[in-house]
Design a protein around this motif. Structure first.
Motif, PDB file in Angstrom:
ATOM      1  N   PRO A 110     -10.372 -24.287  33.724  1.00 49.09           N
ATOM      2  CA  PRO A 110      -9.440 -24.646  32.647  1.00 49.09           C
ATOM      3  C   PRO A 110      -8.352 -25.621  33.089  1.00 49.09           C
ATOM      4  O   PRO A 110      -7.931 -26.471  32.305  1.00 49.09           O
ATOM      5  CB  PRO A 110      -8.837 -23.287  32.246  1.00 49.09           C
ATOM      6  CG  PRO A 110      -9.875 -22.292  32.605  1.00 49.09           C
ATOM      7  CD  PRO A 110     -10.480 -22.819  33.872  1.00 49.09           C
ATOM      8  N   ASN A 158      -6.558 -16.805  19.121  1.00 48.40           N
ATOM      9  CA  ASN A 158      -7.545 -16.583  18.060  1.00 48.40           C
ATOM     10  C   ASN A 158      -7.478 -15.174  17.491  1.00 48.40           C
ATOM     11  O   ASN A 158      -8.051 -14.887  16.442  1.00 48.40           O
ATOM     12  CB  ASN A 158      -8.964 -16.831  18.589  1.00 48.40           C
ATOM     13  CG  ASN A 158      -9.245 -18.305  18.797  1.00 48.40           C
ATOM     14  OD1 ASN A 158      -8.433 -19.156  18.445  1.00 48.40           O
ATOM     15  ND2 ASN A 158     -10.392 -18.620  19.371  1.00 48.40           N
ATOM     16  N   GLN A 190     -12.949 -16.157  28.410  1.00 48.55           N
ATOM     17  CA  GLN A 190     -11.870 -15.176  28.479  1.00 48.55           C
ATOM     18  C   GLN A 190     -12.428 -13.766  28.550  1.00 48.55           C
ATOM     19  O   GLN A 190     -11.884 -12.918  29.261  1.00 48.55           O
ATOM     20  CB  GLN A 190     -10.947 -15.317  27.270  1.00 48.55           C
ATOM     21  CG  GLN A 190     -10.090 -16.568  27.324  1.00 48.55           C
ATOM     22  CD  GLN A 190      -8.976 -16.557  26.299  1.00 48.55           C
ATOM     23  OE1 GLN A 190      -8.802 -15.587  25.570  1.00 48.55           O
ATOM     24  NE2 GLN A 190      -8.213 -17.616  26.247  1.00 48.55           N
ATOM     25  N   GLN A 210      -2.993 -20.970  26.017  1.00 46.89           N
ATOM     26  CA  GLN A 210      -3.448 -20.691  24.661  1.00 46.89           C
ATOM     27  C   GLN A 210      -3.743 -19.194  24.499  1.00 46.89           C
ATOM     28  O   GLN A 210      -3.542 -18.616  23.446  1.00 46.89           O
ATOM     29  CB  GLN A 210      -4.704 -21.500  24.331  1.00 46.89           C
ATOM     30  CG  GLN A 210      -5.128 -21.360  22.877  1.00 46.89           C
ATOM     31  CD  GLN A 210      -6.105 -22.440  22.470  1.00 46.89           C
ATOM     32  OE1 GLN A 210      -6.228 -23.456  23.137  1.00 46.89           O
ATOM     33  NE2 GLN A 210      -6.786 -22.215  21.370  1.00 46.89           N
ATOM     34  N   GLU A 257      -6.573 -23.621  27.979  1.00 40.98           N
ATOM     35  CA  GLU A 257      -7.337 -22.769  27.062  1.00 40.98           C
ATOM     36  C   GLU A 257      -7.822 -21.510  27.786  1.00 40.98           C
ATOM     37  O   GLU A 257      -9.021 -21.256  27.928  1.00 40.98           O
ATOM     38  CB  GLU A 257      -8.513 -23.550  26.466  1.00 40.98           C
ATOM     39  CG  GLU A 257      -8.076 -24.680  25.561  1.00 40.98           C
ATOM     40  CD  GLU A 257      -9.231 -25.309  24.809  1.00 40.98           C
ATOM     41  OE1 GLU A 257     -10.399 -25.111  25.225  1.00 40.98           O
ATOM     42  OE2 GLU A 257      -8.975 -25.991  23.810  1.00 40.98           O
ATOM     43  N   HIS A 258      -6.852 -20.745  28.249  1.00 46.50           N
ATOM     44  CA  HIS A 258      -7.147 -19.537  29.009  1.00 46.50           C
ATOM     45  C   HIS A 258      -5.870 -18.714  29.045  1.00 46.50           C
ATOM     46  O   HIS A 258      -4.823 -19.148  28.532  1.00 46.50           O
ATOM     47  CB  HIS A 258      -7.592 -19.916  30.424  1.00 46.50           C
ATOM     48  CG  HIS A 258      -8.590 -18.951  31.028  1.00 46.50           C
ATOM     49  ND1 HIS A 258      -9.075 -17.864  30.362  1.00 46.50           N
ATOM     50  CD2 HIS A 258      -9.165 -18.912  32.258  1.00 46.50           C
ATOM     51  CE1 HIS A 258      -9.929 -17.210  31.140  1.00 46.50           C
ATOM     52  NE2 HIS A 258      -9.995 -17.828  32.305  1.00 46.50           N
ATOM     53  N   LYS A 286     -14.284 -21.006  24.965  1.00 43.20           N
ATOM     54  CA  LYS A 286     -13.060 -20.344  25.388  1.00 43.20           C
ATOM     55  C   LYS A 286     -13.167 -18.833  25.280  1.00 43.20           C
ATOM     56  O   LYS A 286     -12.778 -18.101  26.174  1.00 43.20           O
ATOM     57  CB  LYS A 286     -11.884 -20.856  24.550  1.00 43.20           C
ATOM     58  CG  LYS A 286     -10.540 -20.249  24.927  1.00 43.20           C
ATOM     59  CD  LYS A 286      -9.421 -20.948  24.202  1.00 43.20           C
ATOM     60  CE  LYS A 286      -9.417 -20.587  22.727  1.00 43.20           C
ATOM     61  NZ  LYS A 286      -8.993 -19.190  22.497  1.00 43.20           N
TER      62      LYS A 286
END
Length: 292
Positions: free
Chosen positions: A182, A19, A271, A15, A174-175, A267
């Motif tokens: 994860p 964002n 990160q 992912q 999700e990393h 997340k």
């Protein structure tokens, strides 16, 4: 492909920094710049230590080993992350993920243990200076460095095998790389033994070395305080300052990442922490100066 009641996952998708989609090109430029500076800094340290005969001491031998290890450590993660930021590759095979986790974890654990060895080196140099050259001779240094990597990659192999024996029901990591938690979150089920093993390895890799370093620095500071002159105390502590800085950054980030309760996981926070200890290698903060 089905295994029992589970659909076997053969590929994973990162992912990453989705964002921040509109800022990915900016992130690529920033991370690439920092990465190049990191590689350059480590290369300068290693070559400076190799060229300057005044730096051919155990302290700087271990520093050069740490620089080399940090370089390979970042190579395992950063190039693929940079590729994903420009849309070249967001996926990784099951085998590729296992390989990345094995090498990442192997170098990470080795670096933690190596920092403990460097703490021991400073302890011997300050608390037992008359026998320093005998205790920390070249053969001992090679044995310590070798033992660190054998232990680090042995623990990494155990962890990787335990994780990738599990069936996976989801493919979205999700990393931005295959980290332990994860990947474990994608398992269809996780036996309690995996939680125990992860905690055990985290304790061996983080808590035990950190405790050892803390004890050595208590003894070091006690020895420094016994030095009569203020200038002598300052010069002696200066030989430990860079190592202590690296220790605080390295163990601080690692402890937050691996000992934080699952309920507090987010997340973006994970990160941010991961970028700190995988991208901005603290090794460049070590001043390379000849020992007086």
């Amino acid at each position: 492909m089905k295994r029992g009641n589970y659909t076997e996952v053969r590929d994973f998708v990162f992912q990453g920094f989705s964002n921040f989609h509109e800022h990915q090109l900016t992130l690529f430029v920033v991370f690439l710049t920092v990465y190049v500076l990191t590689l350059t800094g480590n290369a300068i340290i290693v070559n400076l230590i190799r060229i300057d005969h005044h730096l051919h001491t155990p302290m700087y031998f271990f520093l050069s080993v740490l620089s080399i290890s940090e370089t390979f450590y970042s190579l395992v993660i950063i190039p693929r992350m940079l590729a994903s930021l420009v849309g070249l590759s967001h996926s990784i095979s099951l085998e590729g993920c296992g390989t990345q986790l094995f090498f990442f974890l192997g170098f990470a654990i080795s670096n933690c243990l190596l920092l403990a060895v460097m703490g021991y080196d400073r302890y011997v140099a300050i608390c037992n200076p008359l026998r320093y050259s005998i205790i920390m001779n070249f053969r001992v240094c090679i044995m310590l460095a070798t033992s660190v990597f054998v232990a680090g990659f042995s623990l990494s192999l155990v962890q990787a095998i335990a994780i990738f024996r599990l069936p996976f029901c989801d493919s979205l990591i999700e990393h931005f790389f295959c980290d332990v938690r994860p990947v474990l979150d994608l398992a269809c089920h996780m036996p309690i033994i995996n939680d125990i093993l992860t905690l055990f390895i985290s304790l061996l890799a983080i808590t035990v070395p950190a405790t050892f370093i803390f004890i050595t620095y208590v003894l070091i500071i006690s020895a420094i305080l016994k030095i009569a002159s203020a200038e002598g105390r300052k010069k002696t502590f200066a030989t430990c300052a860079s190592h202590l800085t690296v220790v605080i950054i390295h163990y601080g980030c690692a402890s937050i990442a691996y000992f934080k309760p699952k309920s507090e996981n987010t997340k973006d926070q994970d990160q941010l922490i991961s970028v700190t200890y995988t991208h901005n290698s603290p090794i460049e903060s070590c001043g390379v100066q000849p020992e007086k």
